[in-house]
Motif scaffolding. Structure first.
Motif, PDB file in Angstrom:
ATOM      1  N   ARG A   1      38.379  40.810  45.439  1.00 38.35           N
ATOM      2  CA  ARG A   1      39.259  39.785  45.093  1.00 38.35           C
ATOM      3  C   ARG A   1      40.265  39.311  46.128  1.00 38.35           C
ATOM      4  NH1 ARG A   1      42.923  41.429  40.008  1.00 38.35           N
ATOM      5  NH2 ARG A   1      44.094  39.482  40.938  1.00 38.35           N
TER       6      ARG A   1
ATOM      7  N   ALA B   1      46.386  41.141  44.489  1.00 42.60           N
ATOM      8  CA  ALA B   1      45.170  42.136  44.565  1.00 42.60           C
ATOM      9  C   ALA B   1      45.353  43.015  45.572  1.00 42.60           C
ATOM     10  CB  ALA B   1      44.106  41.246  44.864  1.00 42.60           C
TER      11      ALA B   1
ATOM     12  N   MET C   1      39.321  45.112  43.655  1.00 38.32           N
ATOM     13  CA  MET C   1      40.489  44.763  44.111  1.00 38.32           C
ATOM     14  C   MET C   1      40.005  44.130  45.432  1.00 38.32           C
ATOM     15  SD  MET C   1      42.879  44.489  41.857  1.00 38.32           S
ATOM     16  CE  MET C   1      41.540  44.296  40.769  1.00 38.32           C
TER      17      MET C   1
END
Length: 205
Positions: A203, A138, A200
């Motif tokens: 994450r 990520a 992202m």
């Protein structure tokens, strides 16, 4: 022939070359020296191994090998995983893929006195390791997306300082400046990149 302590006094050793749909097995009787090559489909793999009865299994360490190792150890087998780079040294022909030769190389590598095996992880340990890998992925994707955004905006004279902190601090301003871009399709694409960037970031947490 000198073999390691793991393989000493073991009557049957199975070397397994795993694949997506089929498994190549070399079954070796250490007492008689008899070897048998068997190829089975994935759906029949577990049953075939269990029918052999508890013995020593060598497998090349790969994406599914930890699962197989835990499964067969729960049935009384001894499983040893070998790093792929160690097995390659015992391949007779490295240019041509051959499942039987691969299984033979796994066996030969497995019985060497200096072979170091890969530790079998518990399910919890593997889960933690996978979460760490996903987080790293990520981070990598976020950096890639931020660089892509920087590159696109630079084409329109919109510049931001390097670094995640600077990018995050300027991100709202950058997004607003991107509204200066008149092409609707490009503007929509940039908006989606900003959305991907934020996903992202989530994450990584």
């Amino acid at each position: 022939m000198i073999i390691n302590k793991v393989a000493q006094n073991v009557e049957t050793i199975i070397a397994v070359d795993t694949a997506k749909n089929s498994f190549q097995m070399l079954v070796v009787n250490q007492k008689t020296g008899k070897k048998k090559n068997v190829k089975v489909q994935r759906s029949k793999f577990v049953d075939h191994i269990l029918k052999q009865g508890p013995c020593l299994i060598f497998m090349e360490s790969c994406s599914a090998s930890q699962y197989w190792a835990r499964l067969f150890e729960s049935h009384g087998f001894t499983v040893k995983l070998i790093a792929a780079q160690h097995v390659k040294a015992f391949l007779r022909n490295k240019r041509v893929k051959n499942d039987e030769r691969d299984a033979e190389a796994i066996y030969t590598c497995g019985i060497q006195p200096d072979t170091k095996f890969v530790r079998i992880k518990t399910e919890e340990e593997q889960t933690v390791a996978l979460l760490h890998t996903l987080r790293k992925a990520a981070v990598s994707e976020r950096v890639e997306i931020s660089n892509r955004i920087r590159g696109i905006l630079a084409e329109f004279g919109i510049i931001t300082a390097k670094g995640k902190g600077n990018f995050n601090n300027d991100i709202q301003e950058l997004f607003e400046q991107s509204e200066q871009i008149h092409n609707v399709n490009l503007k929509n694409s940039i908006t989606r990149l900003f959305e991907d960037y934020h996903r992202m970031e989530e994450r990584e947490k």
